[in-house]
Design a protein around this motif. Structure first.
Motif, PDB file in Angstrom:
ATOM      1  N   GLY A  15       0.851  -1.194   0.000  1.00 35.58           N
ATOM      2  CA  GLY A  15       0.000   0.000   0.000  1.00 35.58           C
ATOM      3  C   GLY A  15       0.877   1.231   0.000  1.00 35.58           C
ATOM      4  O   GLY A  15       1.899   1.267   0.703  1.00 35.58           O
ATOM      5  N   GLU A  16       0.495   2.205  -0.803  1.00 38.16           N
ATOM      6  CA  GLU A  16       1.357   3.378  -0.935  1.00 38.16           C
ATOM      7  C   GLU A  16       1.202   4.353   0.237  1.00 38.16           C
ATOM      8  O   GLU A  16       2.102   5.106   0.559  1.00 38.16           O
ATOM      9  CB  GLU A  16       1.092   4.077  -2.262  1.00 38.16           C
ATOM     10  CG  GLU A  16       1.587   3.217  -3.430  1.00 38.16           C
ATOM     11  CD  GLU A  16       1.394   3.862  -4.770  1.00 38.16           C
ATOM     12  OE1 GLU A  16       0.714   4.896  -4.834  1.00 38.16           O
ATOM     13  OE2 GLU A  16       1.906   3.316  -5.748  1.00 38.16           O
ATOM     14  N   LYS A  17       0.007   4.327   0.851  1.00 37.48           N
ATOM     15  CA  LYS A  17      -0.194   5.208   2.006  1.00 37.48           C
ATOM     16  C   LYS A  17       0.624   4.690   3.185  1.00 37.48           C
ATOM     17  O   LYS A  17       0.808   3.484   3.326  1.00 37.48           O
ATOM     18  CB  LYS A  17      -1.673   5.210   2.406  1.00 37.48           C
ATOM     19  CG  LYS A  17      -2.560   5.960   1.431  1.00 37.48           C
ATOM     20  CD  LYS A  17      -3.983   5.914   1.933  1.00 37.48           C
ATOM     21  CE  LYS A  17      -4.929   6.550   0.949  1.00 37.48           C
ATOM     22  NZ  LYS A  17      -6.337   6.375   1.339  1.00 37.48           N
ATOM     23  N   PRO A  18       1.096   5.594   4.013  1.00 41.10           N
ATOM     24  CA  PRO A  18       1.849   5.137   5.196  1.00 41.10           C
ATOM     25  C   PRO A  18       0.996   4.227   6.082  1.00 41.10           C
ATOM     26  O   PRO A  18      -0.187   4.521   6.299  1.00 41.10           O
ATOM     27  CB  PRO A  18       2.196   6.437   5.923  1.00 41.10           C
ATOM     28  CG  PRO A  18       1.972   7.522   4.956  1.00 41.10           C
ATOM     29  CD  PRO A  18       0.985   7.054   3.963  1.00 41.10           C
ATOM     30  N   LEU A  19       1.604   3.157   6.497  1.00 44.55           N
ATOM     31  CA  LEU A  19       0.873   2.242   7.406  1.00 44.55           C
ATOM     32  C   LEU A  19       0.897   2.789   8.833  1.00 44.55           C
ATOM     33  O   LEU A  19      -0.049   2.624   9.594  1.00 44.55           O
ATOM     34  CB  LEU A  19       1.518   0.858   7.393  1.00 44.55           C
ATOM     35  CG  LEU A  19       1.347  -0.016   6.155  1.00 44.55           C
ATOM     36  CD1 LEU A  19       1.817  -1.429   6.470  1.00 44.55           C
ATOM     37  CD2 LEU A  19      -0.093  -0.048   5.707  1.00 44.55           C
ATOM     38  N   PHE A  20       2.026   3.392   9.162  1.00 45.60           N
ATOM     39  CA  PHE A  20       2.155   3.907  10.525  1.00 45.60           C
ATOM     40  C   PHE A  20       1.621   5.347  10.570  1.00 45.60           C
ATOM     41  O   PHE A  20       2.096   6.221   9.837  1.00 45.60           O
ATOM     42  CB  PHE A  20       3.631   3.890  10.949  1.00 45.60           C
ATOM     43  CG  PHE A  20       3.863   4.466  12.309  1.00 45.60           C
ATOM     44  CD1 PHE A  20       3.439   3.791  13.444  1.00 45.60           C
ATOM     45  CD2 PHE A  20       4.485   5.697  12.472  1.00 45.60           C
ATOM     46  CE1 PHE A  20       3.649   4.321  14.702  1.00 45.60           C
ATOM     47  CE2 PHE A  20       4.691   6.225  13.729  1.00 45.60           C
ATOM     48  CZ  PHE A  20       4.269   5.537  14.845  1.00 45.60           C
ATOM     49  N   LYS A  23      -2.602   7.475  14.593  1.00 46.50           N
ATOM     50  CA  LYS A  23      -3.583   6.619  15.278  1.00 46.50           C
ATOM     51  C   LYS A  23      -2.879   5.487  16.034  1.00 46.50           C
ATOM     52  O   LYS A  23      -3.304   5.082  17.106  1.00 46.50           O
ATOM     53  CB  LYS A  23      -4.565   6.024  14.268  1.00 46.50           C
ATOM     54  CG  LYS A  23      -5.670   6.974  13.855  1.00 46.50           C
ATOM     55  CD  LYS A  23      -6.666   6.261  12.969  1.00 46.50           C
ATOM     56  CE  LYS A  23      -7.727   7.251  12.512  1.00 46.50           C
ATOM     57  NZ  LYS A  23      -8.636   6.649  11.524  1.00 46.50           N
ATOM     58  N   ASP A  24      -1.824   4.983  15.408  1.00 43.27           N
ATOM     59  CA  ASP A  24      -1.065   3.916  16.073  1.00 43.27           C
ATOM     60  C   ASP A  24      -0.469   4.422  17.376  1.00 43.27           C
ATOM     61  O   ASP A  24      -0.503   3.736  18.397  1.00 43.27           O
ATOM     62  CB  ASP A  24       0.060   3.419  15.158  1.00 43.27           C
ATOM     63  CG  ASP A  24      -0.476   2.621  13.987  1.00 43.27           C
ATOM     64  OD1 ASP A  24      -1.226   1.661  14.220  1.00 43.27           O
ATOM     65  OD2 ASP A  24      -0.166   2.985  12.843  1.00 43.27           O
ATOM     66  N   LYS A  25       0.081   5.641  17.300  1.00 42.34           N
ATOM     67  CA  LYS A  25       0.665   6.249  18.501  1.00 42.34           C
ATOM     68  C   LYS A  25      -0.399   6.408  19.584  1.00 42.34           C
ATOM     69  O   LYS A  25      -0.195   6.045  20.748  1.00 42.34           O
ATOM     70  CB  LYS A  25       1.256   7.620  18.164  1.00 42.34           C
ATOM     71  CG  LYS A  25       2.689   7.603  17.717  1.00 42.34           C
ATOM     72  CD  LYS A  25       3.211   9.031  17.662  1.00 42.34           C
ATOM     73  CE  LYS A  25       4.630   9.066  17.190  1.00 42.34           C
ATOM     74  NZ  LYS A  25       5.142  10.429  17.125  1.00 42.34           N
ATOM     75  N   ARG A  27      -3.240   4.936  19.896  1.00 45.85           N
ATOM     76  CA  ARG A  27      -3.700   3.642  20.420  1.00 45.85           C
ATOM     77  C   ARG A  27      -2.712   3.090  21.442  1.00 45.85           C
ATOM     78  O   ARG A  27      -3.103   2.572  22.485  1.00 45.85           O
ATOM     79  CB  ARG A  27      -3.859   2.662  19.254  1.00 45.85           C
ATOM     80  CG  ARG A  27      -4.550   1.385  19.616  1.00 45.85           C
ATOM     81  CD  ARG A  27      -4.750   0.526  18.390  1.00 45.85           C
ATOM     82  NE  ARG A  27      -4.978  -0.862  18.765  1.00 45.85           N
ATOM     83  CZ  ARG A  27      -4.996  -1.872  17.916  1.00 45.85           C
ATOM     84  NH1 ARG A  27      -4.837  -1.657  16.640  1.00 45.85           N
ATOM     85  NH2 ARG A  27      -5.205  -3.103  18.335  1.00 45.85           N
ATOM     86  N   PHE A  28      -1.422   3.215  21.134  1.00 43.26           N
ATOM     87  CA  PHE A  28      -0.404   2.718  22.057  1.00 43.26           C
ATOM     88  C   PHE A  28      -0.462   3.461  23.389  1.00 43.26           C
ATOM     89  O   PHE A  28      -0.476   2.852  24.463  1.00 43.26           O
ATOM     90  CB  PHE A  28       0.985   2.857  21.437  1.00 43.26           C
ATOM     91  CG  PHE A  28       2.088   2.579  22.416  1.00 43.26           C
ATOM     92  CD1 PHE A  28       2.350   1.279  22.860  1.00 43.26           C
ATOM     93  CD2 PHE A  28       2.858   3.608  22.948  1.00 43.26           C
ATOM     94  CE1 PHE A  28       3.349   1.026  23.781  1.00 43.26           C
ATOM     95  CE2 PHE A  28       3.857   3.351  23.871  1.00 43.26           C
ATOM     96  CZ  PHE A  28       4.103   2.060  24.285  1.00 43.26           C
ATOM     97  N   TYR A  29      -0.511   4.815  23.306  1.00 44.18           N
ATOM     98  CA  TYR A  29      -0.507   5.589  24.550  1.00 44.18           C
ATOM     99  C   TYR A  29      -1.784   5.347  25.358  1.00 44.18           C
ATOM    100  O   TYR A  29      -1.750   5.319  26.589  1.00 44.18           O
ATOM    101  CB  TYR A  29      -0.300   7.075  24.246  1.00 44.18           C
ATOM    102  CG  TYR A  29       1.144   7.377  23.887  1.00 44.18           C
ATOM    103  CD1 TYR A  29       2.171   7.077  24.771  1.00 44.18           C
ATOM    104  CD2 TYR A  29       1.477   7.932  22.662  1.00 44.18           C
ATOM    105  CE1 TYR A  29       3.496   7.324  24.442  1.00 44.18           C
ATOM    106  CE2 TYR A  29       2.803   8.184  22.326  1.00 44.18           C
ATOM    107  CZ  TYR A  29       3.816   7.884  23.226  1.00 44.18           C
ATOM    108  OH  TYR A  29       5.125   8.111  22.909  1.00 44.18           O
ATOM    109  N   GLN A  31      -3.442   2.515  25.377  1.00 45.55           N
ATOM    110  CA  GLN A  31      -3.256   1.187  25.984  1.00 45.55           C
ATOM    111  C   GLN A  31      -2.345   1.277  27.198  1.00 45.55           C
ATOM    112  O   GLN A  31      -2.588   0.654  28.216  1.00 45.55           O
ATOM    113  CB  GLN A  31      -2.625   0.228  24.969  1.00 45.55           C
ATOM    114  CG  GLN A  31      -3.644  -0.413  24.039  1.00 45.55           C
ATOM    115  CD  GLN A  31      -3.010  -1.504  23.180  1.00 45.55           C
ATOM    116  OE1 GLN A  31      -1.833  -1.483  22.925  1.00 45.55           O
ATOM    117  NE2 GLN A  31      -3.828  -2.430  22.738  1.00 45.55           N
ATOM    118  N   LYS A  32      -1.295   2.084  27.023  1.00 48.40           N
ATOM    119  CA  LYS A  32      -0.329   2.245  28.103  1.00 48.40           C
ATOM    120  C   LYS A  32      -1.005   2.858  29.334  1.00 48.40           C
ATOM    121  O   LYS A  32      -0.813   2.410  30.467  1.00 48.40           O
ATOM    122  CB  LYS A  32       0.795   3.166  27.611  1.00 48.40           C
ATOM    123  CG  LYS A  32       1.990   3.241  28.511  1.00 48.40           C
ATOM    124  CD  LYS A  32       3.093   4.006  27.796  1.00 48.40           C
ATOM    125  CE  LYS A  32       3.956   4.715  28.782  1.00 48.40           C
ATOM    126  NZ  LYS A  32       3.666   6.103  29.001  1.00 48.40           N
TER     127      LYS A  32
END
Lengths: 492, 180
Positions: A15-20, A23-25, A27-29, A31-32
């Motif tokens: 996929g050409e769009k960035p995967l990261f 939202k990932d950040k 979601r991580f924070y 969860q943390k």
């Protein structure tokens, strides 16, 4: 290959769009944060449930111990074999060097033939009682024993309070292997033994001193040699009764059997069967059996005597492959210079161009290919006095096992083993997970366990598997899907 | 794998995770995708990897590249997932989804069909061969770095690389692929 273009192509596939993304950040924070907040409850509940479960199991166990278990039979057998004797029945032993295999567990019974199993993994040699057969036999004998015990109860004068019931003795009696070939004799033997017990009370025979017995045992151990002639054997052991008789798997062979000494002299036991009581009461100091090969040279041997504790028998077996077992525990290799089973030594000898007797530990790293074959019936489980021997076979890259089993944990010690072929022997695929160096595996044998070959996916370097696709319906396609070639016959 | 000297043990746990996300987040996530080939699963596994990195930060000795260390955690997690029964259940479901994707992909314009084919073939290789190709050609890892990241000897990496090339050639119907 053009890295840049390929990288772009792969990126395009992904996929050409960035995967990261942010939202990932987030979601991580999140969860943390959640983990930080709920850490107490997060860990508390599983621990609480575990603790409650543990308490439940403990209290349940206590209930069964404290109360009468509903599973316990009201009509409990009157006699139970002592624990140590039960262990002896099963023929189990523990040896740190010799890792136990399910294929074969040597027992403490006198041996007159190789350690073998039939094709179903059961030892076919009736003279060596296999564990499973032992269990069956013990069950049948236990029935007989109970009958015998019942007779003892009705005829109290045949027994005494201080004596062990004889029923279990015949189960433990190494010599009973030969005699139990005729079913239903154990009851007669028991009554014979009871008679002996009665005699012993009236005659009070002199007990053979343990030191004297041990000295004789040591003497035999030092004098025993594979390949001794009959006259040499008679000189070493005694000149009693040596006769020809049928030995399972070997046909008619010369057998020197059952010499005992109650005083200083050896004598032949006319009664045939020997019970533990006969040893305990001093009738017999030591009994032994020798089996000769077709050239009338000693092939195997065994002897039995009362151990120092005065309650159990010590059985020493000189197996035909050169291994010496004491109470079922492999102690040493007496026939060859290296502590491997005979078939293994012969294979190494063939590879090294030497006589088996001349094979030494130094030859191990010279072996490149090995074909271990067992010519007797059933499968042979290869034994080694030192597992390190396998580590020292640094040059060994290919091994063929025909009707022979080497435990996978031992195969895994061979540093550069790349090819393994198994013929007419058991292939336990689940145990192969540590054979990291293996690249080629041929398992065209009827005894593949389990049928599902997916266990082989754990082998990182495996490239080719040869198997019978008709026999192994269990998802061999998975191997192909994972890049492993699956063939039905070896490549040219 | 090149780059400026990385701050390693000097970073606090929170700084480290921020650094890893900012510098290697994309690469790690793309690598995860090449294993699991499902975007939702990639998201989930990426989160698990971040949490694992965060928890294991104390164990990072600094004797390997930070990216290699983080990538190793990601790859191990991917392999755990591929071995799990959950993956097998999902695989059946995803096969239906993939068919739909293939149909829509057919309609799309592909600029470079040849490289696309090779990339697709690489992504369809068995995991152990796929990973050496991806780490080599996508992440520009050396064989030693691949060995360090995947935990296998360099000789095995070489063997797998050769085998991967053979398989790739087979998948490309025997067409030669030039390797630089």
């Amino acid at each position: 290959m053009n890295n840049t273009k390929l990288k772009k192509a792969i990126d395009k596939e992904i996929g050409e769009k960035p995967l990261f993304t942010d939202k990932d950040k987030e979601r991580f924070y999140n969860q943390k944060k959640m983990a930080g907040r709920s850490s107490w409850t997060h860990y508390f509940w599983p621990k609480l449930v575990t603790a409650l479960l543990f308490l439940g199991v403990m209290s349940g166990g206590f209930y069964f111990v404290a109360e009468e278990s509903p599973f316990e039979s009201v009509t409990k057998p009157i006699t139970d074999a002592p624990e140590s004797e039960s262990k002896e029945d099963l023929g189990s032993y523990e040896d740190p060097d010799l890792e136990k295999t399910p294929e074969e567990e040597p027992d403490s019974t006198p041996d007159t033939a190789d350690e073998q199993e039939d094709e179903n993994g059961q030892e076919s040699d009736e003279q060596e009682q296999p564990n499973r057969d032992d269990n069956q036999q013990n069950e049948s004998e236990r029935e007989t024993d109970n009958e015998s015990d019942a007779e003892s109860e009705s005829e109290p004068e045949l027994g005494s309070d201080s004596e062990q019931p004889d029923g279990n003795d015949s189960t433990n009696d190494p010599s009973s292997n030969d005699n139990n070939q005729n079913e239903g004799t154990s009851q007669d033997n028991n009554s014979n033994n009871n008679d002996n017990g009665q005699d012993s009370e009236s005659e009070e025979p002199e007990r053979v001193p343990f030191e004297q017995v041990q000295a004789k045992a040591d003497d035999i151990q030092s004098q025993f040699q594979y390949g001794m002639t009959i006259s040499q054997a008679k000189q070493a052991f005694g000149s009693g009764n040596y006769s020809r008789r049928n030995v399972v798997d070997l046909g008619e062979r010369m057998v020197g059997e059952y010499y005992h000494f109650a005083t200083d002299d050896l004598s032949f036991n006319e009664e045939g069967d020997i019970s533990l009581d006969q040893f305990k009461q001093g009738h017999i100091g030591l009994s032994f059996t020798l089996t000769f090969d077709s050239n009338d040279r000693v092939r195997s041997g065994s002897y039995t005597y009362l151990a120092e504790d005065g309650e159990t028998r010590r059985a020493v077996n000189f197996k035909s492959d050169g291994f010496v077992y004491v109470d079922g525990q492999a102690q040493s290799q007496k026939k060859y210079q290296i502590g491997f089973s005979g078939a293994m030594v012969e294979a190494i000898a063939q590879s090294a161009g030497k006589e088996p007797q001349n094979v030494t530990r130094q030859d191990l790293n010279q072996v490149g290919q090995l074909a271990v074959s067992h010519s007797g019936s059933g499968m042979l489980s290869v034994k080694a006095t030192k597992a390190d021997y396998y580590n020292e076979m640094t040059g060994l890259s290919a091994i063929t096992l025909e009707r022979t089993v080497i435990p996978a944990e031992h195969l895994a010690r061979i540093p550069n083993l790349e090819r393994l072929t198994i013929r007419d022997a058991r292939a336990d695929l689940n145990s192969f997970s540590n054979l990291d160096t293996l690249r080629y595996l041929d398992i065209r044998t009827p005894y593949v366990q389990p049928e599902n070959v997916s266990a082989l996916l754990e082998l990182d370097n495996l490239e080719t598997v040869v198997l019978d696709k008709q026999e192994l319906s269990g998802e061999w396609q998975q191997l192909e899907e994972n890049g492993i070639d699956v063939l039905e016959s070896p490549p040219e | 794998m090149t780059g400026n000297p990385e701050p390693h043990k000097e970073l606090t746990r929170d700084q480290a995770i921020e650094y890893i996300m900012n510098h290697y987040g994309e690469a790690i996530k793309r690598t995860i995708y090449t294993y699991v080939k499902n975007f939702h699963t990639t998201d989930d596994i990426f989160q698990e990897v971040l949490i694992q990195i965060y928890r294991k930060w104390d164990q990072f000795q600094g004797d390997s590249q930070l990216k290699t260390w983080a990538m190793r955690i990601a790859i191990n997690r991917c392999k755990d997932y591929l071995r799990s029964p959950l993956h097998r259940i999902k695989l059946v479901k995803d096969q239906w989804v993939d068919k739909g994707d293939e149909q829509s992909a057919e309609k799309a314009v592909i600029e470079d069909e040849h490289w696309g084919e090779i990339a697709q073939a690489i992504l369809n290789l068995p995991v152990k061969y796929r990973e050496v190709m991806i780490l080599t050609y996508h992440q520009n890892y050396t064989q030693h770095e691949i060995a360090e990241t995947t935990g296998v000897p360099v000789s095995t990496v070489k063997t797998r690389m050769q085998r991967a090339r053979d398989l790739l050639k087979e998948k490309m119907d025997g067409r030669e692929i030039s390797y630089e």
